[in-house]
Design a protein around this motif. Structure first.
Motif, PDB file in Angstrom:
ATOM      1  N   SER A  56       0.845  -1.257   0.186  1.00 34.56           N
ATOM      2  CA  SER A  56       0.162  -0.181  -0.059  1.00 34.56           C
ATOM      3  C   SER A  56       0.949   1.322  -0.126  1.00 34.56           C
ATOM      4  O   SER A  56       0.389   2.303  -0.548  1.00 34.56           O
ATOM      5  N   GLU A  57       2.026   1.229   0.747  1.00 34.22           N
ATOM      6  CA  GLU A  57       2.851   2.353   0.748  1.00 34.22           C
ATOM      7  C   GLU A  57       3.449   2.860  -0.391  1.00 34.22           C
ATOM      8  O   GLU A  57       3.667   3.810  -0.871  1.00 34.22           O
ATOM      9  N   GLY A  58       3.961   1.661  -1.239  1.00 37.54           N
ATOM     10  CA  GLY A  58       4.406   1.808  -2.750  1.00 37.54           C
ATOM     11  C   GLY A  58       3.483   2.584  -3.463  1.00 37.54           C
ATOM     12  O   GLY A  58       3.660   3.640  -4.074  1.00 37.54           O
ATOM     13  N   TYR A  59       2.164   2.378  -3.323  1.00 39.57           N
ATOM     14  CA  TYR A  59       1.158   3.032  -4.126  1.00 39.57           C
ATOM     15  C   TYR A  59       0.853   4.618  -3.569  1.00 39.57           C
ATOM     16  O   TYR A  59       0.783   5.568  -4.354  1.00 39.57           O
ATOM     17  N   PHE A  60       0.618   4.838  -2.275  1.00 40.27           N
ATOM     18  CA  PHE A  60       0.512   5.904  -1.728  1.00 40.27           C
ATOM     19  C   PHE A  60       1.549   7.005  -1.918  1.00 40.27           C
ATOM     20  O   PHE A  60       1.370   8.083  -1.731  1.00 40.27           O
ATOM     21  N   THR A  61       2.850   6.300  -2.105  1.00 40.41           N
ATOM     22  CA  THR A  61       4.078   7.226  -2.313  1.00 40.41           C
ATOM     23  C   THR A  61       3.634   8.071  -3.641  1.00 40.41           C
ATOM     24  O   THR A  61       4.074   9.074  -3.788  1.00 40.41           O
TER      25      THR A  61
END
Length: 96
Positions: A56-61
């Motif tokens: 999820s963090e990869g996307y939200f970055t």
């Protein structure tokens, strides 16, 4: 596909990402569901939870404005309830 099919497909994707890691959410819905799933699974499955959070963090970055609160995810119908998400994903991760 009906609502249950959509729900199962998303849960199956969660289980794959949780087990394998090294993946990024493909869209806003996946990213938000992965993040919430990581939070509800962190004590039972800490490693898998970490993989979901990283996905999820990869996307939200890239798309920080697309992060939603858990209540909004339920309101949108992406998850019916947090306990249901936890229980169903636990079953998938246990292999049953």
């Amino acid at each position: 596909m009906n609502a249950r099919d959509v729900e199962f497909a998303l849960l199956a994707r969660c289980a794959v990402v949780a087990r394998e890691g090294a993946q990024t959410a493909q869209d806003q819905r996946e990213a938000n569901v992965f993040r919430v799933a990581a939070m509800v699974m962190q004590f039972r499955f800490p490693g898998e939870s970490g993989n979901l959070m990283q996905a999820s963090e990869g996307y939200f970055t890239r798309y920080p404005d697309e992060k939603l609160e858990a209540a909004d995810i339920v309101r949108k119908g992406w998850v019916l309830s947090l306990p249901r998400l936890r229980d169903m994903l636990s079953r998938l991760l246990h292999g049953g």
